[in-house]
Scaffold this active site. Structure first.
Site, mmCIF file in Angstrom:
data_model
loop_
_atom_site.group_PDB
_atom_site.id
_atom_site.type_symbol
_atom_site.label_atom_id
_atom_site.label_comp_id
_atom_site.label_asym_id
_atom_site.label_seq_id
_atom_site.Cartn_x
_atom_site.Cartn_y
_atom_site.Cartn_z
ATOM 1 N N SER A 115 0.714 -1.219 -0.022
ATOM 2 C CA SER A 115 0.076 -0.132 0.040
ATOM 3 C C SER A 115 0.999 1.233 0.176
ATOM 4 O O SER A 115 2.002 1.094 0.298
ATOM 5 C CB SER A 115 -0.773 -0.053 1.385
ATOM 6 O OG SER A 115 -1.462 1.203 1.599
ATOM 7 N N TYR A 123 -2.791 -1.187 10.617
ATOM 8 C CA TYR A 123 -2.782 -1.148 9.094
ATOM 9 C C TYR A 123 -1.249 -0.808 8.635
ATOM 10 O O TYR A 123 -0.791 -1.496 7.597
ATOM 11 C CB TYR A 123 -3.842 -0.643 8.245
ATOM 12 C CG TYR A 123 -3.960 -0.860 6.738
ATOM 13 C CD1 TYR A 123 -4.659 -1.784 6.336
ATOM 14 C CD2 TYR A 123 -3.310 0.205 5.922
ATOM 15 C CE1 TYR A 123 -4.643 -2.052 4.882
ATOM 16 C CE2 TYR A 123 -3.531 0.128 4.455
ATOM 17 C CZ TYR A 123 -4.210 -1.111 4.152
ATOM 18 O OH TYR A 123 -4.237 -1.343 2.858
HETATM 19 P P1 NAD Z 1 -11.306 -6.152 -0.288
HETATM 20 O O1 NAD Z 1 -11.711 -6.056 1.152
HETATM 21 O O2 NAD Z 1 -12.328 -5.807 -1.620
HETATM 22 O O3 NAD Z 1 -10.350 -7.513 -0.719
HETATM 23 C C1 NAD Z 1 -9.729 -8.062 0.471
HETATM 24 C C2 NAD Z 1 -9.802 -9.615 0.462
HETATM 25 O O4 NAD Z 1 -9.012 -10.196 1.472
HETATM 26 C C3 NAD Z 1 -11.372 -9.997 0.616
HETATM 27 O O5 NAD Z 1 -11.642 -10.651 -0.541
HETATM 28 C C4 NAD Z 1 -11.351 -10.746 1.884
HETATM 29 O O6 NAD Z 1 -12.287 -11.727 2.200
HETATM 30 C C5 NAD Z 1 -10.000 -11.309 1.865
HETATM 31 N N1 NAD Z 1 -9.474 -11.703 3.237
HETATM 32 C C6 NAD Z 1 -9.486 -10.903 4.396
HETATM 33 N N2 NAD Z 1 -9.052 -11.740 5.485
HETATM 34 C C7 NAD Z 1 -8.825 -12.779 4.835
HETATM 35 C C8 NAD Z 1 -8.120 -14.117 5.284
HETATM 36 N N3 NAD Z 1 -7.729 -14.330 6.638
HETATM 37 N N4 NAD Z 1 -7.672 -14.984 4.624
HETATM 38 C C9 NAD Z 1 -7.919 -14.981 3.187
HETATM 39 N N5 NAD Z 1 -8.615 -13.928 2.732
HETATM 40 C C10 NAD Z 1 -8.980 -12.973 3.647
HETATM 41 O O7 NAD Z 1 -10.217 -5.078 -0.499
HETATM 42 P P2 NAD Z 1 -9.179 -4.798 -1.641
HETATM 43 O O8 NAD Z 1 -9.041 -3.128 -1.607
HETATM 44 O O9 NAD Z 1 -9.490 -5.499 -2.734
HETATM 45 O O10 NAD Z 1 -7.937 -5.078 -0.819
HETATM 46 C C11 NAD Z 1 -6.879 -5.925 -1.331
HETATM 47 C C12 NAD Z 1 -5.521 -5.767 -1.048
HETATM 48 O O11 NAD Z 1 -5.214 -4.261 -1.396
HETATM 49 C C13 NAD Z 1 -5.389 -5.741 0.554
HETATM 50 O O12 NAD Z 1 -4.038 -6.074 0.958
HETATM 51 C C14 NAD Z 1 -5.247 -4.163 0.947
HETATM 52 O O13 NAD Z 1 -4.419 -3.822 1.826
HETATM 53 C C15 NAD Z 1 -4.639 -3.574 -0.475
HETATM 54 N N6 NAD Z 1 -4.834 -2.318 -0.593
HETATM 55 C C16 NAD Z 1 -6.095 -1.793 -1.029
HETATM 56 C C17 NAD Z 1 -6.257 -0.313 -1.378
HETATM 57 C C18 NAD Z 1 -7.517 0.306 -1.626
HETATM 58 O O14 NAD Z 1 -7.541 1.319 -1.965
HETATM 59 N N7 NAD Z 1 -8.435 -0.627 -2.093
HETATM 60 C C19 NAD Z 1 -4.961 0.334 -1.205
HETATM 61 C C20 NAD Z 1 -3.772 -0.150 -0.880
HETATM 62 C C21 NAD Z 1 -3.909 -1.525 -0.535
#
Ligand code: NAD
Length: 283
Positions: free
Chosen positions: A168, A181
């Protein structure tokens, strides 16, 4: 007349041609939502057989398998909590039974449990570190064991394996109210680079992708109203929110042989969020 010593001839690896990931076996964690979903679908389109790891919403994971198969790809869904060692090991065993091996791991699963620092519970801290950091460690460890056991298969890829950590912008930007986080993503940064340093001689490539603000369920309150969106845009010089496919394209490229000499980097895909936009007007 002195002659300079001749340099060894540079021999370029013979890389497979398009599709970018043809014949490769990929595991994407947290793949039935948001960024992970886009990554899994994009990888399947590029010819990889994909494991859709998920922890909740069986129907969503199965629907993705069907969607990928309907388009001529190949996928299976495996339920596992990435923070649980036994479940992670069972997931890799199942993947090897079904697909034979692993070429690409995308450590994507992640979550937030936000709270003002002095109110943050140990459970909130442990859950976020457990999934976002320990989960990536557990999956990367299983993948590296298999990459080393199998080695390079030149018809498949120049590398013995690739790991992409979903980090991130908060691996470098501190984040008040989200200390767990930010700590987890800071940890992902040095874990990724340290693994990269250790396994490079085995031709295992390890990199991370650092998304900025991407339109997914994790941050819905930051983009789902016009007021919130306008506030968010103050942090994004490129003046649009990122879409999951913006991240998926970067992940596919990093996993492909087109990125064969890219190793140990944090690739920011953030519309300039890390450019200190507060200084846009001169500070
Ligand atoms: P999201 O909530 O749509 O996806 C996260 C996924 O991780 C979900 O499918 C959830 O069920 C799964 N998950 C949670 N706990 C879990 C576990 N114990 N075992 C297996 N799966 C698990 O959110 P996203 O935005 O798609 O996030 C994906 C990644 O991107 C994350 O690591 C997040 O930190 C990172 N990220 C997202 C953003 C953003 O702006 N959306 C920015 C920076 C980083």
């Amino acid at each position: 007349m002195s002659t300079s010593p001749s340099l060894p001839e540079v021999v370029m690896p013979s890389c497979p041609v398009r599709q970018l990931l043809r014949g490769q076996k990929a595991l994407v964690t947290g793949a039935n939502s948001g960024i992970g979903k886009a990554v899994a679908i994009h990888m399947a389109q590029e010819g990889a057989d994909v494991v859709i790891n998920y922890v909740a919403n069986d129907a969503g994971a199965e629907a993705m398998v069907e969607e990928i198969k309907a388009k001529g790809g190949n996928a299976i869904a495996i339920k596992a909590d990435v923070s649980n060692e036994e479940q992670v090991q069972a997931m890799f065993r199942r993947m090897f039974d079904e697909f034979g091996t692993i070429d690409i791991l995308v450590n994507n699963a992640g979550l937030q449990k936000d709270a003002p620092f002095e109110e943050m519970t140990l459970a909130q801290w442990n859950t976020v570190i457990g999934v976002n950091l320990t989960g990536q460690f557990l999956c990367a460890r299983e993948a590296v064991k298999e990459f080393k056991r199998r080695g390079v298969v030149p018809e498949v890829s120049c590398a013995a394996g690739k790991i992409i950590s979903m980090s991130s912008v908060h691996e470098v930007i501190p984040w008040a109210g989200h200390v767990n986080y930010a700590a987890s993503k800071g940890g992902v940064m040095l874990m990724t680079k340290s693994i990269a340093q250790e396994v490079a001689p085995h031709r295992i490539r390890v990199n991370s992708v650092c998304p900025g603000a991407i339109r997914t369920p994790i941050n819905m309150e930051a983009w789902s109203t016009p007021e919130a969106y306008a506030e968010l845009m103050k942090l994004v010089p490129y003046k649009r929110i990122g879409e999951p496919v913006d991240i998926a394209r970067a992940v596919v490229w990093l996993a492909s042989d087109d990125a064969d000499y890219v190793h140990g980097v944090s690739l920011f895909v953030d519309g300039g969020m890390t450019l200190y936009p507060g200084f846009e007007t001169g500070g």
